[in-house]
Scaffold this active site. Structure first.
Site, PDB file in Angstrom:
ATOM      1  N   GLY A   6      -4.442   7.605   5.497  1.00  0.00           N
ATOM      2  CA  GLY A   6      -4.602   7.593   4.045  1.00  0.00           C
ATOM      3  C   GLY A   6      -6.055   7.682   3.599  1.00  0.00           C
ATOM      4  O   GLY A   6      -6.966   7.958   4.401  1.00  0.00           O
ATOM      5  N   TYR A 137       3.727  -2.876  -7.889  1.00  0.00           N
ATOM      6  CA  TYR A 137       2.544  -2.886  -7.026  1.00  0.00           C
ATOM      7  C   TYR A 137       1.857  -4.253  -7.100  1.00  0.00           C
ATOM      8  O   TYR A 137       1.559  -4.886  -6.077  1.00  0.00           O
ATOM      9  CB  TYR A 137       1.596  -1.784  -7.475  1.00  0.00           C
ATOM     10  N   LYS A 141       1.219  -7.185  -4.344  1.00  0.00           N
ATOM     11  CA  LYS A 141      -0.149  -7.579  -3.961  1.00  0.00           C
ATOM     12  C   LYS A 141      -0.353  -9.088  -4.103  1.00  0.00           C
ATOM     13  O   LYS A 141      -0.947  -9.719  -3.240  1.00  0.00           O
ATOM     14  CB  LYS A 141      -1.196  -6.800  -4.771  1.00  0.00           C
TER      15      LYS A 141
HETATM   16  N1  NAD Z   1      -7.353   3.599  -2.611  1.00  0.00           N
HETATM   17  C1  NAD Z   1      -7.570   2.679  -3.530  1.00  0.00           C
HETATM   18  O1  NAD Z   1      -8.162   2.950  -4.577  1.00  0.00           O
HETATM   19  C2  NAD Z   1      -7.100   1.256  -3.292  1.00  0.00           C
HETATM   20  C3  NAD Z   1      -7.505   0.247  -4.186  1.00  0.00           C
HETATM   21  C4  NAD Z   1      -7.055  -1.054  -3.974  1.00  0.00           C
HETATM   22  C5  NAD Z   1      -6.266  -1.361  -2.888  1.00  0.00           C
HETATM   23  N2  NAD Z   1      -5.893  -0.359  -2.017  1.00  0.00           N
HETATM   24  C6  NAD Z   1      -5.015  -0.720  -0.899  1.00  0.00           C
HETATM   25  O2  NAD Z   1      -5.561  -0.245   0.326  1.00  0.00           O
HETATM   26  C7  NAD Z   1      -4.488   0.149   1.205  1.00  0.00           C
HETATM   27  C8  NAD Z   1      -4.708   1.578   1.662  1.00  0.00           C
HETATM   28  O3  NAD Z   1      -4.816   2.403   0.526  1.00  0.00           O
HETATM   29  P1  NAD Z   1      -5.023   3.993   0.637  1.00  0.00           P
HETATM   30  O4  NAD Z   1      -5.648   4.398  -0.660  1.00  0.00           O
HETATM   31  O5  NAD Z   1      -5.643   4.359   1.905  1.00  0.00           O
HETATM   32  O6  NAD Z   1      -3.493   4.447   0.590  1.00  0.00           O
HETATM   33  P2  NAD Z   1      -2.883   5.908   0.932  1.00  0.00           P
HETATM   34  O7  NAD Z   1      -1.662   6.043   0.087  1.00  0.00           O
HETATM   35  O8  NAD Z   1      -3.922   6.942   0.853  1.00  0.00           O
HETATM   36  O9  NAD Z   1      -2.466   5.717   2.452  1.00  0.00           O
HETATM   37  C9  NAD Z   1      -1.381   4.900   2.843  1.00  0.00           C
HETATM   38  C10 NAD Z   1      -0.895   5.396   4.188  1.00  0.00           C
HETATM   39  O10 NAD Z   1       0.249   4.624   4.559  1.00  0.00           O
HETATM   40  C11 NAD Z   1       1.133   5.484   5.245  1.00  0.00           C
HETATM   41  N3  NAD Z   1       2.487   4.934   5.244  1.00  0.00           N
HETATM   42  C12 NAD Z   1       3.455   5.054   4.297  1.00  0.00           C
HETATM   43  N4  NAD Z   1       4.575   4.452   4.692  1.00  0.00           N
HETATM   44  C13 NAD Z   1       4.324   3.920   5.927  1.00  0.00           C
HETATM   45  C14 NAD Z   1       5.094   3.175   6.846  1.00  0.00           C
HETATM   46  N5  NAD Z   1       6.373   2.848   6.591  1.00  0.00           N
HETATM   47  N6  NAD Z   1       4.521   2.810   8.018  1.00  0.00           N
HETATM   48  C15 NAD Z   1       3.232   3.135   8.289  1.00  0.00           C
HETATM   49  N7  NAD Z   1       2.459   3.848   7.451  1.00  0.00           N
HETATM   50  C16 NAD Z   1       2.996   4.235   6.276  1.00  0.00           C
HETATM   51  C17 NAD Z   1       1.036   6.813   4.499  1.00  0.00           C
HETATM   52  O11 NAD Z   1       1.483   7.880   5.326  1.00  0.00           O
HETATM   53  C18 NAD Z   1      -0.450   6.873   4.170  1.00  0.00           C
HETATM   54  O12 NAD Z   1      -1.168   7.617   5.130  1.00  0.00           O
HETATM   55  C19 NAD Z   1      -3.196  -0.083   0.427  1.00  0.00           C
HETATM   56  O13 NAD Z   1      -2.677  -1.348   0.761  1.00  0.00           O
HETATM   57  C20 NAD Z   1      -3.645  -0.084  -1.013  1.00  0.00           C
HETATM   58  O14 NAD Z   1      -2.787  -0.835  -1.832  1.00  0.00           O
HETATM   59  C21 NAD Z   1      -6.295   0.940  -2.204  1.00  0.00           C
END
Ligand code: NAD
Length: 314
Positions: A6, A137, A141
């Protein structure tokens, strides 16, 4: 690392491999990571974190010492598929914590400004405050923060975490969050000199450049445990910005850039339920958090990095 393909994982995997060694970081996901980069490639495993057996098998086989648990459905997608979001965001975290308890692993859990809600103070939301989010969401969290705290106090699992703001990055596209506009705007500015934003122009939210987010994660996971009062769910922030302000900053480099608005009521409602800004004093006091990129430095770097990757449309 779960969810390693991700937006965060695409940059956290290479950072961890550079720090600890290529073979010492196991990237896992249910999809393959993006096209190979110049960074050396290490181990990758298919791992669906809603399957306890798959989490356990990888942890056992590689003798994992720390799990960076990134897999989740993000805010906008979670709102369109709330049942799937509960299943992944809570089910996945529970399996990770259980395996961490059994195999004595440390855990990193990324919470979010989405863990706050409309009754949280809207400006400078404190570290310890009311958390009654109105999105699925946010519900996952806050629940995630609580179950992490429970595993830390009840079983002594070293769980650490951050409440991340919207992340701005140029390597992997964002995964369906409410702050995705702050990434899309750069791609569109370079390609078309024009962006139609799905949030109102005056919507203030906290953001952070990915380089700072990666540094925050590494720094927190290495922090002296005896100094940590909160250990989990630290507010962190770097940039407070509205779409209008970001467009003004981009215009300093791309003078003909135009922004207009087609507000998406669902994502606007999510943004309106979050604080306009958060107070990251606890992170600064307990593990010396300090961001390096403000809005000007982030904008300059994003346009430079994306400019070498993208061509303007004719
Ligand atoms: N990106 C942001 O702005 C942001 C901000 C705050 C918190 N977060 C948190 O950080 C974490 C990562 O965020 P991100 O932006 O990289 O998310 P993303 O959506 O880009 O990546 C998430 C990944 O999880 C994988 N995934 C989905 N279902 C799955 C499963 N069943 N088993 C294993 N993998 C699975 C997807 O294929 C994807 O590659 C999340 O918990 C998100 O809530 C992100």
């Amino acid at each position: 690392m779960t969810g390693a393909a991700g937006q965060i994982g695409s940059e956290l995997v290479p950072a961890l491999r550079e720090k600890y060694g290529v073979d010492r970081v196991v990237a896992t996901d249910i999809r393959m990571p993006g096209p190979p980069t110049t960074a050396p490639q290490g181990p990758f495993e298919y791992l669906d974190c809603t399957r306890a057996d798959q989490v356990q098998e990888v942890v056992r086989r590689y003798r994992v010492r720390a799990i960076y648990h990134l897999a989740a459905l993000l805010s906008a997608i979670a709102e369109s598929r709330p049942q799937a979001a509960w299943n992944l965001n809570m089910g996945g975290l529970y399996h990770v914590l259980e395996v961490a308890r059994q195999y004595r692993c440390a855990v990193f859990f990324p919470s979010s400004i989405g863990a706050f809600g409309p009754t949280t103070p809207r400006d400078m939301a404190p570290q310890d405050t009311v958390q009654r989010p109105t999105t699925m969401y946010g519900v996952t969290k806050v629940s995630g923060e609580l179950i992490c705290d429970y595993y830390a106090s009840r079983f002594g699992v070293d769980v650490r975490g951050l409440r991340l703001p919207g992340l701005i990055s140029h390597v992997a596209p964002p995964g369906g969050g409410t702050t995705d506009y702050a990434v899309e705007i750069f791609y569109q500015a370079i390609r078309y000199r024009h962006y139609t934003c799905f949030l109102r122009g005056d919507t203030a939210l906290d953001m952070m450049y990915m380089a700072d987010a990666i540094r925050a994660i590494l720094q927190l996971m290495e922090a002296d445990r005896t100094r940590l009062i909160h250990h989990n769910a630290f507010n962190v922030t770097a940039i407070n910005v509205t779409p209008e302000r970001l467009a003004t900053e981009i215009r300093k480099h791309v003078p003909e850039f135009v922004i207009d608005y087609e507000v998406d009521p669902i994502r606007q409602a999510i943004a309106d339920s979050w604080p306009r800004s958060v107070d990251d004093g606890a992170a600064r006091a307990e593990w010396d958090w300090s961001p390096a990129y403000d809005v000007a430095a982030m904008t300059k770097d994003m346009l430079e990095k994306l400019g070498t990757k993208l061509r303007p449309a004719r």
